[in-house]
Design a protein around this motif. Structure first.
Motif, PDB file in Angstrom:
ATOM      1  N   TYR A   1      -9.889   7.774   4.792  1.00  0.00           N
ATOM      2  CA  TYR A   1      -8.292   7.757   4.951  1.00  0.00           C
ATOM      3  C   TYR A   1      -7.574   8.532   5.683  1.00  0.00           C
ATOM      4  O   TYR A   1      -6.550   7.944   6.443  1.00  0.00           O
ATOM      5  CB  TYR A   1      -7.548   6.887   3.650  1.00  0.00           C
ATOM      6  CG  TYR A   1      -7.851   5.346   3.313  1.00  0.00           C
ATOM      7  CD1 TYR A   1      -8.354   5.903   1.902  1.00  0.00           C
ATOM      8  CD2 TYR A   1      -7.286   4.682   3.265  1.00  0.00           C
ATOM      9  CE1 TYR A   1      -8.985   4.180   1.795  1.00  0.00           C
ATOM     10  CE2 TYR A   1      -7.674   3.313   2.671  1.00  0.00           C
ATOM     11  CZ  TYR A   1      -8.476   3.049   2.185  1.00  0.00           C
ATOM     12  OH  TYR A   1      -9.052   2.200   1.732  1.00  0.00           O
TER      13      TYR A   1
ATOM     14  N   ALA B   1      -4.836   3.079  -1.339  1.00  0.00           N
ATOM     15  CA  ALA B   1      -5.658   3.798  -1.012  1.00  0.00           C
ATOM     16  C   ALA B   1      -6.827   3.676  -1.529  1.00  0.00           C
ATOM     17  O   ALA B   1      -6.809   4.000  -2.624  1.00  0.00           O
ATOM     18  CB  ALA B   1      -5.394   4.964  -0.183  1.00  0.00           C
TER      19      ALA B   1
ATOM     20  N   VAL C   1       4.977   7.051  -1.949  1.00  0.00           N
ATOM     21  CA  VAL C   1       3.506   7.117  -1.860  1.00  0.00           C
ATOM     22  C   VAL C   1       3.383   7.882  -3.005  1.00  0.00           C
ATOM     23  O   VAL C   1       3.871   9.058  -4.141  1.00  0.00           O
ATOM     24  CB  VAL C   1       3.070   8.198  -1.025  1.00  0.00           C
ATOM     25  CG1 VAL C   1       1.750   8.154  -1.108  1.00  0.00           C
ATOM     26  CG2 VAL C   1       3.750   8.170   0.412  1.00  0.00           C
TER      27      VAL C   1
ATOM     28  N   ILE D   1       0.953   2.787  -1.462  1.00  0.00           N
ATOM     29  CA  ILE D   1       2.551   3.409  -0.288  1.00  0.00           C
ATOM     30  C   ILE D   1       3.129   2.670   0.163  1.00  0.00           C
ATOM     31  O   ILE D   1       2.577   0.978   0.273  1.00  0.00           O
ATOM     32  CB  ILE D   1       1.526   3.473   0.792  1.00  0.00           C
ATOM     33  CG1 ILE D   1       0.743   5.406   1.046  1.00  0.00           C
ATOM     34  CG2 ILE D   1       2.151   3.802   2.030  1.00  0.00           C
ATOM     35  CD1 ILE D   1      -0.446   4.768   1.613  1.00  0.00           C
TER      36      ILE D   1
ATOM     37  N   LYS E   1       0.462   1.223   6.760  1.00  0.00           N
ATOM     38  CA  LYS E   1      -0.574   0.607   7.143  1.00  0.00           C
ATOM     39  C   LYS E   1      -1.039   2.236   7.627  1.00  0.00           C
ATOM     40  O   LYS E   1      -2.020   2.943   7.621  1.00  0.00           O
ATOM     41  CB  LYS E   1      -1.098   0.304   8.669  1.00  0.00           C
ATOM     42  CG  LYS E   1      -1.905  -0.075   8.645  1.00  0.00           C
ATOM     43  CD  LYS E   1      -3.339  -1.509   9.335  1.00  0.00           C
ATOM     44  CE  LYS E   1      -4.419  -1.045  10.040  1.00  0.00           C
ATOM     45  NZ  LYS E   1      -4.872   0.566  10.349  1.00  0.00           N
TER      46      LYS E   1
ATOM     47  N   ARG F   1      -1.163   5.167   5.102  1.00  0.00           N
ATOM     48  CA  ARG F   1      -2.133   5.250   4.709  1.00  0.00           C
ATOM     49  C   ARG F   1      -3.684   5.716   5.463  1.00  0.00           C
ATOM     50  O   ARG F   1      -4.405   6.182   5.220  1.00  0.00           O
ATOM     51  CB  ARG F   1      -2.862   3.784   4.526  1.00  0.00           C
ATOM     52  CG  ARG F   1      -3.932   3.567   3.038  1.00  0.00           C
ATOM     53  CD  ARG F   1      -4.341   2.474   2.704  1.00  0.00           C
ATOM     54  NE  ARG F   1      -4.814   1.352   3.428  1.00  0.00           N
ATOM     55  CZ  ARG F   1      -5.409   0.436   2.984  1.00  0.00           C
ATOM     56  NH1 ARG F   1      -6.002  -0.153   2.404  1.00  0.00           N
ATOM     57  NH2 ARG F   1      -6.196  -0.724   4.266  1.00  0.00           N
TER      58      ARG F   1
END
Lengths: 221, 727, 154
Positions: free
Chosen positions: A5, B233, B259, B272, B281, B284
């Protein structure tokens, strides 16, 4: 361990991870150094002021040009069939992208369907005005996608029946188009890493093109 | 209130309650309540029925029909209202179909939970919707008869109007209020086939218009005041947990609200929450998370195949053993075929990425999402939020495909959404799985190895068959396991082989189900995807060895009671009779398979273009019993075979290396585009008056064997490893 | 964050967004025009296709900052487009859709094709529609519907 990530912003250059911004700076520095070094021998436009380069110098310049032309950023759009290629492994462009009648794709699937007038770094799609495929007459690959040898590419580039009627001066101009220049500012991939660039700098490439054309565009056997 | 019993299906004894009432907004509401021994474990407390209706005859003449299951392309949102409207003699142009929310009354009459699966929509709700329509009609007629002081038998109905014996007429809308006060008739007569006006006719979909002008809202289009978007994630290896994370860069993105670490069904993740998708996005992408991947199994495709091949050399748990299991030994090796097949993991990748929107208000919650499993998902959300299922209002949203992917026994997406919503209390949150999450997130069609030994008799027909199947059990560990795993054999792993319609005398099928750290799931037609491939390529090989016509050989080998497949093959034979003279380098491939009680046969004309199979045309014959909507059935056949082509795409595989999925999106896992699909696909339906069976899954299994059977004829090679990377 | 003026279906709209935000998400989340769909985010599926300055464009990969002054047409405007209208009607009459999620993009591509190629061949259709994915497998009907549309427009 660290994981996926984390967007890999920056890329390896000389073993160091540098950010794109730094790469830009580095390029400018390199270019400046190159122009300083060559200052004595060149006029403002970088053209040699001395005697016409020899055939051997011309051939050496061609090899530099070839190193650029055979780089994925250039050759991926000089294919031998109906499709462009992508990435450094030069696979056939995904999503069924085709050449189309003018090298710009087809009605509803054009190059411009994705490629804009500049790089879209947030989404990883490269772009520059007039994004298109070179005509088949300017293919630099064989039917199996293998890059043609230096001599064959050189013959194609110098054959005015194939190269769109370009003479030396026009070739220099072609190399100064935004599309060709893009190879040195190819933007980020969609994973955030930077695309690779040709092995010599843009300035070196233009200087080599001038030297080669002044040497009357010799081609290796 | 009245009660009535229905006879279909006979295995389920239940009572049906119907109740009518006036709608708050006026008109007639017909509600159906079912009571039966359910598959899912439900408490046996007396029920309080919610006022959920199936039919609402509105004062403006519109007839609103609640569809008791998800519409995700299969056409049920048109077909079920058709059945009801037909029996009701409703004006079809006034019918509005709505997807019913989660509710006990909307449970599948056979499965006992509200769901779509097993191609059961029409098969299970055919009778239910016809009865509802017929009873509603009877009440409207009774209301008219009472008004006119005649007997109901003197009246008739047509297109939402009741006509009396003396030229009287009244619109349903006018009669609705009076009908709402009448008892529900006990005995009703369903229409004769010849009296049906909609059913068995080509009726266009009700949802096309909205889907063509951009107005159709799907789950992902849900928009609520103050709504946030959440991404998670997920661990890079299934089941891994977060060791730690640095969210500074993520939090620095404008619009990012929170988060935080959350528990997942497998392992943990980092959620998130942001104002917008793009902010979430970007956040992340910038999150730096460290995962404990050392303490979870890290599967690797190459190693798994090696292990599976090894396992396939030993007999597994017996699925079926007919006659002499050792008959093979008396057949000379020259008359045996030994075939090993390999099938990869496959992702469903429906067009609409997975998503669920939840708002948690403390003592209740509201949910919006496309779900194949409303009952299960609602219970899971309630559990996460500490609520009872009835405190969770679950709106069924139109879904952009599913193919099994929206039927997860563990409700993992819905649990993630509920977990985030719980923290955001009062704020609606839309949790989205990006395409990358979807491709890498598991719940795949399991990979398999098959090892088959066929002994050929003197007549060229298979005399002995020994077959070992190796692959994960989809059902193990789910509430469905007690019913569908027998003798250690997951019925979904051997379906299409163990119950083959071919008459093979000495027949032995066994299965191994290794436990692997990869979540697996039903993928449109489930076990038939690989079993039909094995059976139909081997049968074709046998036919060629016997120098027999592939259709004739199959007809000869099919058991006498394989009526549907016989019908399909006979029809196929007729429809492809003109295919005798083909262009050079073209070949025909045949396959047939019965699944979900529907027979399908398929012929394809294939050549090799650009190193890939080019399917110039496909002719598909299908026997689904009584054809409720032939137009939808044709669509399902055309679409189903195209879906099945996923199996033979060059990038049609999910692979793992050191526990990580190697594909990220449709660039690495590539389903068929237009050029990969048949150019022409003609569908012919076997005329039948037998009870209808499903059509969503049955076309999928036939296409990949048909294509490779054609390829084999072109190249002389056998194709036993999928995906087809090389021809 | 920057403010951008966009001309969407003939109307000027102002949005404030991160310049890298794909046009798709600006349409869907800021302008609440959800007919344009998210399928992959990498231009692999075509569900997000809009017409940008007349060019069929994958809005999921075009940052809003690169739209500049080019007019945007989305599926929501196709009913008012002479070609779009016919294509939509034929799509309905030929029962093309199944789940329908990809069809906004399919129709936007089909309209672009028919505008430049009024009598498309099978090859034209396959090439132009080649990047539009449909998981339900409606390709056979899409191909046929494009041919019917061409006939009706001709």
């Amino acid at each position: 361990m660290m994981c996926s990530y984390e967007r890999k912003i920056g890329f390896a250059l000389g073993g160091q991870i540098v950010s794109p911004v730094k790469v830009g700076l580095l390029t400018i520095i390199l270019i400046s150094v190159a122009s300083l070094v060559g200052a004595g021998a060149r006029n403002q436009e970088g053209t040699r002021t001395g005697p016409r380069p020899s055939r051997a110098e011309g051939l050496a310049a061609w090899q530099q040009i070839y190193s650029v032309m055979s780089h994925p950023r250039c050759i991926n759009c000089h294919t031998a069939d109906g499709y462009p290629q992508q990435t450094d492994d030069r696979h056939r462009h995904l999503f069924n992208v085709v050449r189309g009648p003018e090298g710009k794709g087809v009605a509803a699937l054009q190059c411009a369907t994705c490629h804009q007038s500049s790089n879209a770094d947030s989404t990883g799609v490269p772009g520059v005005p007039d994004w298109h495929l070179a005509p088949l007459s300017m293919r630099w690959q064989d039917a199996n996608d293998k890059v043609l040898p230096s001599s064959a590419v050189c013959r194609t580039v110098t054959d005015r029946t194939k190269n769109g009627g370009l003479d030396g001066a026009a070739l220099v101009k072609h190399h100064q188009t935004e599309l060709v220049k893009w190879a040195w500012q190819p933007g980020l991939r969609n994973d955030g890493t930077a695309r690779s660039i040709p092995p010599i700098s843009y300035e070196q490439f233009i200087a080599a093109t001038r030297n080669w054309t002044q040497a009357r565009m010799p081609c290796p056997q | 209130m009245s009660t009535a019993t229905t006879s279909h299906p006979p295995s389920v004894s239940r009572r049906t309650f119907l109740r009518v009432s006036s709608a708050a907004a006026g008109g007639l509401l017909v509600s159906l309540y079912l009571d039966w021994p359910t598959i899912a474990q439900q408490p046996a407390t007396p029920k309080v029925y919610p006022p959920d209706a199936f039919v609402h005859v509105r004062p403006d003449g519109k007839i609103v029909v609640q569809v008791n299951r998800l519409e995700f392309g299969q056409g049920v949102q048109t077909a079920l209202p058709m059945l009801l409207a037909d029996e009701m003699d409703a004006d079809w142009l006034q019918v509005i179909a709505e997807l019913a929310p989660a509710g006990d009354v909307y449970r599948d009459p056979v499965y006992g939970i509200q769901m779509v699966g097993g191609s059961g929509s029409i098969a299970h709700s055919f009778e239910q919707y016809r009865q509802l329509g017929a009873r509603t009609r009877a009440m409207l007629i009774a209301a008219a008869a009472a008004q006119w002081k005649v007997t109901p038998t003197q009246c008739r109905a047509e297109s939402s109007v009741v006509y009396g014996p003396n030229g009287q007429s009244a619109r349903y809308a006018e009669l609705a209020e009076a009908a709402a006060h009448l008892p529900v008739p006990e005995n009703i007569q369903l229409k004769k086939e010849s009296d049906l006006r909609l059913t068995n006719k080509e009726v266009r979909r009700l949802d096309s218009g909205a889907k063509c002008n951009g107005s159709q809202k799907f789950g992902l289009d849900v928009d609520l005041p103050g709504m946030k978007v959440a991404l998670v994630a997920h661990p890079p290896v299934f089941g891994a947990k977060v060791k730690g994370f640095d969210a500074n860069a993520a939090r620095a993105i404008s619009g990012v609200q929170e988060v935080f670490e959350i528990p997942l069904v497998r392992g943990t993740g980092v959620a998130i929450v942001a104002d917008r998708f793009w902010a979430a996005k970007q956040a992340r992408d910038r999150l730096r998370a460290e995962w404990d991947t050392a303490s979870v199994e890290r599967p690797d495709t190459a190693q798994l195949f090696a292990k599976y091949r090894e396992l396939a050399r030993t007999p597994g748990n017996v699925a079926v053993s007919r006659a002499n299991a050792n008959a093979m030994d008396s057949i000379s090796p020259a008359n045996r075929i030994l075939a090993e097949y390999e099938f990869p993991y496959l992702a469903h990748t429906p067009m609409e990425p997975l998503n669920t929107t939840v708002r948690f208000d403390g003592d209740r919650a509201e949910v919006w999402g496309g779900s194949q499993f409303q009952t299960v998902d609602r219970m899971a959300i309630a559990e996460v939020l500490g609520l009872k299922p009835e405190q969770v209002t679950f709106h069924t949203e139109m879904a952009g495909g599913g193919f099994g992917r929206r039927a997860t026994p563990d409700s993992h997406v819905q649990r993630e959404a509920a977990t985030v919503a719980k923290r955001l209390r009062g704020i609606p949150v839309k949790l989205i799985w990006t395409r990358e999450d979807d491709v890498q997130g598991g719940y795949y069609r399991p990979m398999h190895v098959h090892r088959v030994e066929v002994g050929i008799g003197g007549d060229g027909m298979p005399a002995a068959w020994r077959h070992v199947i190796v692959g994960q059990s989809i059902l193990a560990g789910t509430p469905f396991a007690p019913m569908m795993v027998k003798n250690g054999v997951d019925s979904t792993a051997v379906e299409g082989t163990a119950d083959t319609k071919y008459n093979i005398p000495n027949f032995h099928i066994s299965a191994h189900h290794p436990a692997i750290n990869v979540p697996v799931l039903w993928w449109r037609s489930v076990g038939h995807t690989h079993n039909a491939f094995v059976m139909e390529t081997l049968i074709d090989e046998l036919a060629r060895r016997a120098k027999a016509d592939p259709i004739a050989y199959r007809l000869k080998l099919l058991s006498p009671d394989a009526k549907k497949l016989r019908n399909c093959l006979a029809l196929l034979q007729g429809k492809t009779a003109s295919w005798r003279s083909l262009p050079r380098n073209h070949a025909v491939g045949i396959a047939c398979h019965e699944s979900f009680e529907t027979g399908v046969a398929c012929a394809v004309e294939v050549s090799i273009e650009d190193k890939r199979p080019r399917i110039h045309r496909a002719t598909i014959t299908v026997d689904p019993g009584f054809a409720v909507n032939p137009l939808t059935i044709a669509s399902q056949m055309q679409g189903g075979v195209t879906f099945g082509i996923t199996q033979v795409m060059s990038r049609g595989a999910i692979t793992l290396k050191d526990g990580r999925v190697e594909q990220r999106n449709w660039d690495g896992y590539t389903p068929p585009y237009m050029k990969d699909a048949p150019v022409i696909a003609q569908v012919h339906i076997v005329p039948s008056s037998e009870k209808p069976s499903g059509c969503g899954e049955p076309p999928v299994p036939v296409i990949s064997p048909a294509v490779v059977n054609a390829l084999s004829r072109l190249t002389g090679k056998r194709y036993r490893t999928l995906p087809l990377t090389e021809i | 964050m920057e403010t951008f003026k966009l001309t969407v279906n003939g109307q000027v709209k102002e949005v404030t967004a991160d310049p890298g935000t794909p046009l798709l998400w600006v349409l869907r989340e800021d302008l609440k025009m959800t007919g344009t769909k998210y399928g992959c985010g990498i231009a692999a599926c075509g569900a997000c296709t809009v017409h940008l300055g007349g060019v069929p464009t994958r809005s999921c990969v075009v940052p809003v900052a690169l739209v500049r002054n080019r007019p945007i047409l989305t599926i929501e405007a196709m009913a008012d487009d002479p070609v779009g209208r016919v294509v939509q009607d034929v799509w309905v009459s030929e029962d093309v859709v199944q789940c329908g999620y990809c069809q906004s993009g399919q129709i936007m591509s089909a309209v672009a094709l028919l505008k430049s190629t009024p009598k498309p061949t099978d090859k034209d259709i396959e090439e132009s529609m080649g990047g539009n994915l449909c998981r339900c497998g409606t390709y056979v009907r899409i191909r046929q519907a494009i041919k019917t549309s061409a006939r009706q427009l001709g």
